[in-house]
Scaffold this active site. Structure first.
Site, PDB file in Angstrom:
ATOM      1  N   ALA A   1       0.851  -1.188   0.000  1.00 36.74           N
ATOM      2  CA  ALA A   1       0.000   0.000   0.000  1.00 36.74           C
ATOM      3  C   ALA A   1       0.892   1.246   0.000  1.00 36.74           C
ATOM      4  CB  ALA A   1      -0.970  -0.035   1.177  1.00 36.74           C
ATOM      5  N   SER A   2       0.675   2.168   0.928  1.00 36.06           N
ATOM      6  CA  SER A   2       1.379   3.462   0.876  1.00 36.06           C
ATOM      7  C   SER A   2       2.841   3.399   1.292  1.00 36.06           C
ATOM      8  CB  SER A   2       0.633   4.491   1.725  1.00 36.06           C
ATOM      9  OG  SER A   2      -0.566   4.856   1.088  1.00 36.06           O
ATOM     10  N   MET A   3       3.330   2.247   1.724  1.00 29.57           N
ATOM     11  CA  MET A   3       4.782   2.118   1.889  1.00 29.57           C
ATOM     12  C   MET A   3       5.489   2.151   0.537  1.00 29.57           C
ATOM     13  SD  MET A   3       5.290  -0.525   5.108  1.00 29.57           S
ATOM     14  CE  MET A   3       6.952  -0.959   4.616  1.00 29.57           C
TER      15      MET A   3
ATOM     16  N   LYS B   1       5.094   4.743  -1.369  1.00 24.30           N
ATOM     17  CA  LYS B   1       5.352   6.164  -1.592  1.00 24.30           C
ATOM     18  C   LYS B   1       6.792   6.591  -1.301  1.00 24.30           C
ATOM     19  CE  LYS B   1       0.583   7.878  -1.022  1.00 24.30           C
ATOM     20  NZ  LYS B   1      -0.172   6.610  -1.078  1.00 24.30           N
TER      21      LYS B   1
END
Length: 419
Positions: free
Chosen positions: A91-93, A95
């Site tokens: 997921a947002s890891m 980014k």
């Protein structure tokens, strides 16, 4: 889903810490006393035994030593034991990896951190800004300046998930974003659709989440002349030794993919929320630079250690120390109304640099000042603490993290680090 407990805390069945040395190649755990760290595994076991988690993998790197604890199962139906090499959706890891890629192109002179993105992203040229973020889409004014790569990395381009920026769900811009989330676009189609919208805020005015990372992924492709997956693989993953990180899971590795759950209506129950037969089964048409990668704790440790080493790991330099320092410099607007995210005090004791959240005030039992991270909505979490020469990764497969779990895990970990 993105509660503070998830993002900061926001979010092998019975291996014991006595057996962790075998998992780490037989190295003695001299930097981390084993008895105190039993508290970390006890927290994992507590929530697994209560049915609140299917399983978990915890990795702690401290002053050169590594300990891993894999507990529970990666799939409730098959009973496949959780393992050190279980693959999780990041997921947002994703980014922070995207931010590193942009900074690499800045160092190469292909991008200027503070110059307009217009040559690469003409869809965003001469942007218009809504007079009222909740108002009609045709009531706009000319943006005072262009969007820059810095805006993309610090989430100040003026567009993002509206509901997390305090914009009403019935607002026209929110309705347009809802429709875009249901779409199946190529990168060019996505940019065309996005570029047709006005910005909700002027560039640099407000912190607004997620969409800037998606745009940054397109910027990486166009500035480098490479597909995003190829750039990540050849420029970051292969040099750092991250063989299990990518945008899809090949057939030979799919037995290692953790299933994904949410809490059921009754306490102690879990409900599948994705089909593991199709999740990450093929290369995506439009790789998500904001949340599309999968990885393991060991792979992401390599990435975290590179940042902890100010751009270098095991003799391989990915970024200059100056670029890492820039990423770890707080760049949030000072005014509370310009930094709002989810709720009023989300940023208490923290700031945000380029793709990474930064600890600015140490809380009791938490990371030291200067620690950095950004977690993922699938339940994956990591933090690098330079003062302690520490990185921890806590991967679970539940986005709505059980109440109290993150705080208990953090307390157990730092009780071992700072006895």
């Amino acid at each position: 889903m993105f509660r503070r407990a998830l993002l900061v805390a926001v979010s092998m069945g019975v291996a014991t810490l006595a057996g962790v040395a075998a998992l780490t190649g037989g190295k003695p755990a001299s930097a981390l006393a084993q008895d105190p760290l039993e508290g970390v595994t006890a927290v994992l076991d507590k929530y697994i035994d209560a049915g609140e988690l299917a399983g978990a993998v915890s990795l702690v790197y401290h002053r050169g030593e590594v300990q891993v604890s894999a507990r529970g199962v990666q799939d409730l139906e098959t009973g496949t034991p959780m393992a050190r090499d279980t693959i999780f959706g990041l997921a947002s890891m994703t980014k922070p990896i995207t931010a590193v890629a942009v900074m690499m192109l800045v160092e190469e002179g292909k991008l200027d951190l503070d110059a307009p993105v217009d040559p690469w992203l003409p869809e965003l040229a001469e942007p218009k800004v809504l007079s009222d973020p909740n108002g009609p889409l045709d009531q706009v004014y000319d943006a005072p300046r262009a969007v820059t790569p810095r805006d993309l990395l610090r989430y100040t381009m003026g567009l993002g998930f509206p509901e997390w920026a305090g914009i009403a769900s019935e607002a026209p811009i929110a309705q347009e974003f809802a429709a875009m989330r249901r779409g199946d676009f190529t990168a060019d189609e996505y940019m065309e659709r996005l570029g047709a919208l006005p910005l909700a805020f002027a560039p640099g005015e407000r912190w607004v989440y997620h969409t800037p990372s998606m745009v940054a992924g397109v910027l990486i492709e166009r500035a480098s002349g490479m597909g995003l997956a190829e750039f990540f693989r050849t420029r970051i993953f292969e040099p750092l030794g991250m063989p299990d990180t990518g945008f899809w899971v090949p057939a030979a590795k799919r037995h290692r993919l953790a299933s994904y759950y949410r809490g059921g209506e009754q306490p102690g129950t879990l409900v599948p929320v994705a089909d593991n037969g199709t999740r990450y089964a093929a290369p995506p048409k439009f790789p998500s630079a904001g949340g599309g990668l999968v990885s393991t704790v060991d792979d992401y440790l390599r990435f975290g250690r590179m940042l902890l080493g100010r751009g270098e790991l095991d003799g391989v330099r990915i970024l200059s120390a100056a670029s890492v320092d820039e990423m770890l410099t707080d760049q949030l607007p000072e005014e509370p109304e310009r930094r709002f995210f989810l709720f009023e005090d989300f940023w208490r004791g923290a700031g945000f640099g380029l793709g990474l959240q930064i600890t600015t005030e140490q809380s009791e039992g938490g990371p030291s000042v200067g620690s950095f991270w950004w977690h993922g909505a699938t339940g994956v979490q990591w933090t690098a603490d330079p003062q302690q020469d520490l990185i921890f990764l806590r991967f679970i497969q539940r986005g709505d993290v059980p109440r109290g779990f993150g705080a208990e895990y953090m307390q157990a970990l730092y009780s071992a680090i700072r006895p």
